[in-house]
Each structure stands twice: as C-alpha cells, then as structure tokens.
Design a protein around this motif. Structure first.
Motif, PDB file in Angstrom:
ATOM      1  N   PRO A   1      25.424  44.204  40.821  1.00  0.00           N
ATOM      2  CA  PRO A   1      24.611  43.106  41.845  1.00  0.00           C
ATOM      3  C   PRO A   1      24.003  42.858  41.740  1.00  0.00           C
ATOM      4  N   GLY A   2      22.467  43.742  41.535  1.00  0.00           N
ATOM      5  CA  GLY A   2      21.287  43.165  41.267  1.00  0.00           C
ATOM      6  C   GLY A   2      21.230  43.039  39.270  1.00  0.00           C
ATOM      7  N   ALA A   3      22.801  42.837  38.517  1.00  0.00           N
ATOM      8  CA  ALA A   3      22.069  43.046  37.308  1.00  0.00           C
ATOM      9  C   ALA A   3      21.749  40.804  36.490  1.00  0.00           C
ATOM     10  N   ARG A   4      20.908  41.027  35.928  1.00  0.00           N
ATOM     11  CA  ARG A   4      20.876  39.751  35.215  1.00  0.00           C
ATOM     12  C   ARG A   4      20.728  39.426  33.900  1.00  0.00           C
ATOM     13  N   PRO A   5      21.216  38.778  33.096  1.00  0.00           N
ATOM     14  CA  PRO A   5      21.143  38.730  31.377  1.00  0.00           C
ATOM     15  C   PRO A   5      19.510  39.443  31.289  1.00  0.00           C
ATOM     16  N   ASP A   6      19.757  40.367  30.283  1.00  0.00           N
ATOM     17  CA  ASP A   6      18.301  41.171  30.103  1.00  0.00           C
ATOM     18  C   ASP A   6      18.230  41.283  28.951  1.00  0.00           C
ATOM     19  N   PRO A   7      18.238  41.316  27.976  1.00  0.00           N
ATOM     20  CA  PRO A   7      17.801  41.717  26.396  1.00  0.00           C
ATOM     21  C   PRO A   7      17.845  43.104  26.212  1.00  0.00           C
ATOM     22  N   HIS A   8      17.158  43.694  27.215  1.00  0.00           N
ATOM     23  CA  HIS A   8      17.235  45.148  26.794  1.00  0.00           C
ATOM     24  C   HIS A   8      18.671  45.883  27.051  1.00  0.00           C
ATOM     25  N   VAL A   9      19.311  44.906  27.906  1.00  0.00           N
ATOM     26  CA  VAL A   9      20.718  45.787  28.419  1.00  0.00           C
ATOM     27  C   VAL A   9      21.270  44.911  27.122  1.00  0.00           C
ATOM     28  N   PRO A  10      22.085  44.618  26.368  1.00  0.00           N
ATOM     29  CA  PRO A  10      22.844  43.510  25.347  1.00  0.00           C
ATOM     30  C   PRO A  10      24.094  43.762  26.609  1.00  0.00           C
ATOM     31  N   ALA A  11      24.685  44.308  26.968  1.00  0.00           N
ATOM     32  CA  ALA A  11      26.546  44.001  27.733  1.00  0.00           C
ATOM     33  C   ALA A  11      26.009  43.018  28.818  1.00  0.00           C
ATOM     34  N   SER A  12      24.218  42.837  29.232  1.00  0.00           N
ATOM     35  CA  SER A  12      24.640  42.055  30.225  1.00  0.00           C
ATOM     36  C   SER A  12      24.295  40.498  29.962  1.00  0.00           C
ATOM     37  N   LEU A  13      23.922  40.609  28.393  1.00  0.00           N
ATOM     38  CA  LEU A  13      23.820  39.186  27.972  1.00  0.00           C
ATOM     39  C   LEU A  13      25.133  37.963  27.803  1.00  0.00           C
ATOM     40  N   LEU A  14      26.878  39.016  27.892  1.00  0.00           N
ATOM     41  CA  LEU A  14      28.300  38.516  27.774  1.00  0.00           C
ATOM     42  C   LEU A  14      28.531  37.883  29.372  1.00  0.00           C
ATOM     43  N   PRO A  15      28.558  38.258  30.503  1.00  0.00           N
ATOM     44  CA  PRO A  15      29.670  37.392  31.865  1.00  0.00           C
ATOM     45  C   PRO A  15      29.102  36.290  31.432  1.00  0.00           C
ATOM     46  N   SER A  16      27.433  35.598  31.115  1.00  0.00           N
ATOM     47  CA  SER A  16      26.860  34.451  31.572  1.00  0.00           C
ATOM     48  C   SER A  16      27.681  33.344  30.762  1.00  0.00           C
ATOM     49  N   LEU A  17      28.359  34.189  28.735  1.00  0.00           N
ATOM     50  CA  LEU A  17      28.448  33.539  27.903  1.00  0.00           C
ATOM     51  C   LEU A  17      30.456  33.395  27.576  1.00  0.00           C
ATOM     52  N   ALA A  18      30.850  34.399  28.205  1.00  0.00           N
ATOM     53  CA  ALA A  18      32.160  34.573  27.790  1.00  0.00           C
ATOM     54  C   ALA A  18      33.009  34.283  29.721  1.00  0.00           C
ATOM     55  N   GLY A  19      34.268  33.422  29.216  1.00  0.00           N
ATOM     56  CA  GLY A  19      34.683  33.036  30.235  1.00  0.00           C
ATOM     57  C   GLY A  19      35.463  34.154  31.256  1.00  0.00           C
ATOM     58  N   ASP A  20      35.537  35.226  30.681  1.00  0.00           N
ATOM     59  CA  ASP A  20      36.802  36.249  32.048  1.00  0.00           C
ATOM     60  C   ASP A  20      36.128  37.720  31.381  1.00  0.00           C
TER      61      ASP A  20
END
Ligand code: 6PG
Length: 227
Positions: free
Chosen positions: A194-213
């Motif tokens: 719930p609190g996740a934001r795109p963060d280069p320290h957590v690479p997987a967190s960067l995908l949801p804002s870049l990928a559609g689904d």
C-alpha cells in the motif's frame, strides 16, 4: 498504475495455466530465471507450436551450466513443450556482446517501439531486484536500450549478467511476478504494498508505473503485510 496482488494457494499452478494460455495463442512470452518459476514450468503443458519464448535475463555462463536460466527452462519446460522459437541470451559471449546480440534480436522482431510481448514473467529477489535489475544500478535508468550487460550483480550467483531493461519489460500486455515464501514478504511490501512508491532501491517497484498491467501472483507467506 499500481500492481494487483493475487494471493492464491498454488501460485505455480496458476502461473502454469497462464503460460499455457498465452503459448496456445501463439504469443511471445518472456520467461523468468531463478528457482521459483521451475515449479510452474514443470506443470505447464498445452500447445506451444506457435509460441515464441524470450528470457528476461541470463547469467553469463555456458548454456549447459547449472547456473544458466536457459538450462533451467529447458529442463523444466522447453525440452518438453518445444516452442516454435526460443531466443536464448548467449551469456557465454560476456555481458556487453550478449546484450548487443539480444538487442538486435529484439529489434529485428519488428515489434520494437510497441508491444513486444504478450506476457513477461518475472521473479522478485529478497532485495527487491527483478530480472537482473539490481538496486541503485545505472541499468535502472536506461530508457532506450532493450537489453544491457550487468557486470556486477547485487546477489548471487555473482557472475556477470544480461538483463532486459525496464522499457523492454514494460512493453508487454501483461507483466506477472511469481513470488513465493516468507523470505520475499519484505520485498513484496516495499515493491507492491500500500505504501510502495517507485524507488530505484527497490527495482521491482519501478515497473507498475511503466507497464500497463502488472499482477503479483503470490502465496500468503510472500504476501505478508502487503495485502
Ligand atoms: C535470476 C532471476 C532473478 C530471480 C530472482 C528470484 O536470474 O536469478 O532472473 O531475477 O527471479 O532473483 O530468484 P528465486 O526465484 O531463486 O528466489
């Protein structure tokens, strides 16, 4: 765009069914490496004669090396279902030459610039890495190349790697993370909670804002406090 988390009793079985479905439609699939997907690959069947298989990343070792993602996929799936096309990452060439070769394959597919894949399957490391995109590495900021070499991975096996970049992984109709076990619960929460934001320290967190689904297929142990 946030990821949808699906907690299921048997993530491997659910993943196998998804692989079968995409393959039988003649889709382009990207397989994950590591150990988690083996259980899904072993359960996957169906008709693959029109499917094209790619890899999200590879270790720079020969294809018959025990650390090879290609070898793991062949043993658990590809030797049995025999897809129409398998694009192996030639890790034995070394990170830069292998990445350049894979980039050429991807661009020669004629789909670069649009949707490259029907499905990208990924794993998640306990440090939040995915494919061979490791925390705080410059590969995370690559926005034009589709594949890059990774000379210094952040987790074992400590051999150079080749990885698809975020733009390549995001060029998919569906991105599915397959994550199981309590050791991944912290990474799941940091990447997709719930609190996740795109963060280069957590690479997987960067995908949801870049990928559609983006879907995270996980068991209750990996879900921990993220749902
Ligand atoms: C690799 C994988 C890597 C893997 C995670 C999780 O080459 O190792 O691509 O990203 O998916 O490290 O690995 P496990 O499934 O073994 O925990």
């Amino acid at each position: 765009m946030s990821a949808s988390l699906e907690v299921v009793a048997d993530p491997a079985r659910e993943c196998a069914a998804l692989l079968e479905s995409i393959a039988s439609e003649g889709g382009q699939l990207v397989l994950a490496g590591g150990s988690t997907p083996r259980a899904a690959y072993e359960q996957a069947g169906g008709s693959w004669e029109r499917a094209t298989v790619w890899f999200g990343d590879e270790r720079c070792v020969p294809p018959d090396d025990l650390r090879s993602n290609y070898r793991m996929a062949c043993e658990s799936l590809l030797d049995r279902v025999r897809p129409a096309v398998v694009h192996r990452i030639q890790g034995e060439l070394g990170p830069d030459r292998a990445a350049e070769a894979y980039e050429r394959l991807l661009r020669d597919s004629g789909r670069a610039g649009g949707i490259l894949f029907e499905l990208v399957l990924l794993g998640l490391g306990a440090d939040g890495h995915t494919a061979s995109l490791f925390p705080d590495q410059e590969s995370l900021f690559e926005r034009s190349r589709l594949a890059v070499g990774v000379p210094h991975p952040g987790l074992e096996p400590f051999v150079p790697r080749v990885t698809l970049t975020l733009p390549a992984l995001a060029a998919a109709r569906r991105v599915v993370f397959l994550v199981t076990g309590p050791t991944k619960a912290d990474a799941v929460a940091k990447a997709f909670g719930p609190g996740a934001r795109p963060d280069p320290h957590v690479p997987a967190s960067l995908l949801p804002s870049l990928a559609g689904d983006v879907t995270v297929l996980l068991d209750s142990a990996a879900a921990g406090g993220a749902v």
